[in-house]
Design a protein around this motif. Structure first.
Motif, PDB file in Angstrom:
ATOM      1  N   PRO A  63       1.002  -1.088  -0.034  1.00 14.28           N
ATOM      2  CA  PRO A  63      -0.574   0.072   0.397  1.00 14.28           C
ATOM      3  C   PRO A  63       1.069   1.361  -0.257  1.00 14.28           C
ATOM      4  CG  PRO A  63      -0.592  -1.565   1.962  1.00 14.28           C
ATOM      5  CD  PRO A  63       0.507  -1.897   0.956  1.00 14.28           C
ATOM      6  N   GLY A  64       0.209   1.745  -0.654  1.00  8.54           N
ATOM      7  CA  GLY A  64       0.792   3.641  -0.766  1.00  8.54           C
ATOM      8  C   GLY A  64       2.289   3.227  -1.722  1.00  8.54           C
ATOM      9  N   GLN A  65       2.650   2.406  -2.439  1.00  4.13           N
ATOM     10  CA  GLN A  65       3.700   2.219  -3.698  1.00  4.13           C
ATOM     11  C   GLN A  65       3.401   3.421  -4.678  1.00  4.13           C
ATOM     12  OE1 GLN A  65       6.951   0.573  -3.989  1.00  4.13           O
ATOM     13  NE2 GLN A  65       6.491   0.780  -0.983  1.00  4.13           N
ATOM     14  N   ARG A  66       4.043   3.749  -5.318  1.00  4.69           N
ATOM     15  CA  ARG A  66       3.922   4.388  -6.667  1.00  4.69           C
ATOM     16  C   ARG A  66       3.385   3.836  -7.592  1.00  4.69           C
ATOM     17  NH1 ARG A  66       7.739   4.535 -10.358  1.00  4.69           N
ATOM     18  NH2 ARG A  66       9.567   4.828  -9.666  1.00  4.69           N
ATOM     19  N   TYR A  67       2.968   3.817  -9.104  1.00  3.60           N
ATOM     20  CA  TYR A  67       3.245   2.753  -9.554  1.00  3.60           C
ATOM     21  C   TYR A  67       3.899   3.287 -10.325  1.00  3.60           C
ATOM     22  CZ  TYR A  67      -2.072   1.738  -9.315  1.00  3.60           C
ATOM     23  OH  TYR A  67      -3.051   1.452  -9.039  1.00  3.60           O
ATOM     24  N   PRO A  68       4.527   2.499 -11.292  1.00  2.00           N
ATOM     25  CA  PRO A  68       6.011   2.961 -12.467  1.00  2.00           C
ATOM     26  C   PRO A  68       5.447   3.345 -12.966  1.00  2.00           C
ATOM     27  CG  PRO A  68       5.141   0.710 -12.749  1.00  2.00           C
ATOM     28  CD  PRO A  68       4.110   1.167 -11.855  1.00  2.00           C
ATOM     29  N   THR A  69       6.503   4.018 -14.085  1.00  5.74           N
ATOM     30  CA  THR A  69       5.911   5.319 -15.079  1.00  5.74           C
ATOM     31  C   THR A  69       6.450   4.289 -16.215  1.00  5.74           C
ATOM     32  OG1 THR A  69       8.852   5.131 -15.008  1.00  5.74           O
ATOM     33  CG2 THR A  69       8.183   7.133 -13.695  1.00  5.74           C
ATOM     34  N   ARG A  70       6.115   5.018 -17.089  1.00  5.06           N
ATOM     35  CA  ARG A  70       6.024   3.947 -18.947  1.00  5.06           C
ATOM     36  C   ARG A  70       7.620   3.714 -18.613  1.00  5.06           C
ATOM     37  NH1 ARG A  70       2.865   5.151 -22.898  1.00  5.06           N
ATOM     38  NH2 ARG A  70       3.959   4.260 -25.038  1.00  5.06           N
ATOM     39  N   GLU A  71       8.991   4.589 -18.586  1.00  8.31           N
ATOM     40  CA  GLU A  71      10.325   4.032 -19.274  1.00  8.31           C
ATOM     41  C   GLU A  71      10.027   2.749 -18.249  1.00  8.31           C
ATOM     42  OE1 GLU A  71       8.895   7.346 -18.369  1.00  8.31           O
ATOM     43  OE2 GLU A  71       8.767   7.492 -20.308  1.00  8.31           O
TER      44      GLU A  71
END
Length: 76
Positions: A63-71
């Protein structure tokens, strides 16, 4: 290289001649390139699919983790 005779209806033949002219190539080369593309595309798709599947699922660590970037997702 092999010579092959093909039969086309008038509409298809006209389109093919126009497309070949637009690409500044012969009708023979144009048709050959189309056939080569049809032959190799499925292989390229299967390689890309296998590469994707080999990476495994993308899982957030909690929980609270950011989604990865497109790259990051596409390893660019």
């Amino acid at each position: 290289m092999r010579n092959v005779t093909i039969s086309l209806d008038e509409e298809t033949a006209r389109w093919a001649r126009i497309e070949a002219a637009r690409r500044d190539t012969s009708l023979s080369r144009f048709v050959g390139d189309l056939l080569r593309k049809q032959m190799t595309e499925p292989e390229a798709y299967q390689r890309a699919q296998q590469s994707y599947l080999n990476r495994g699922p993308l899982v957030l660590r909690g929980p609270g983790q950011r989604y990865p970037t497109r790259e990051e997702v596409h390893q660019r």
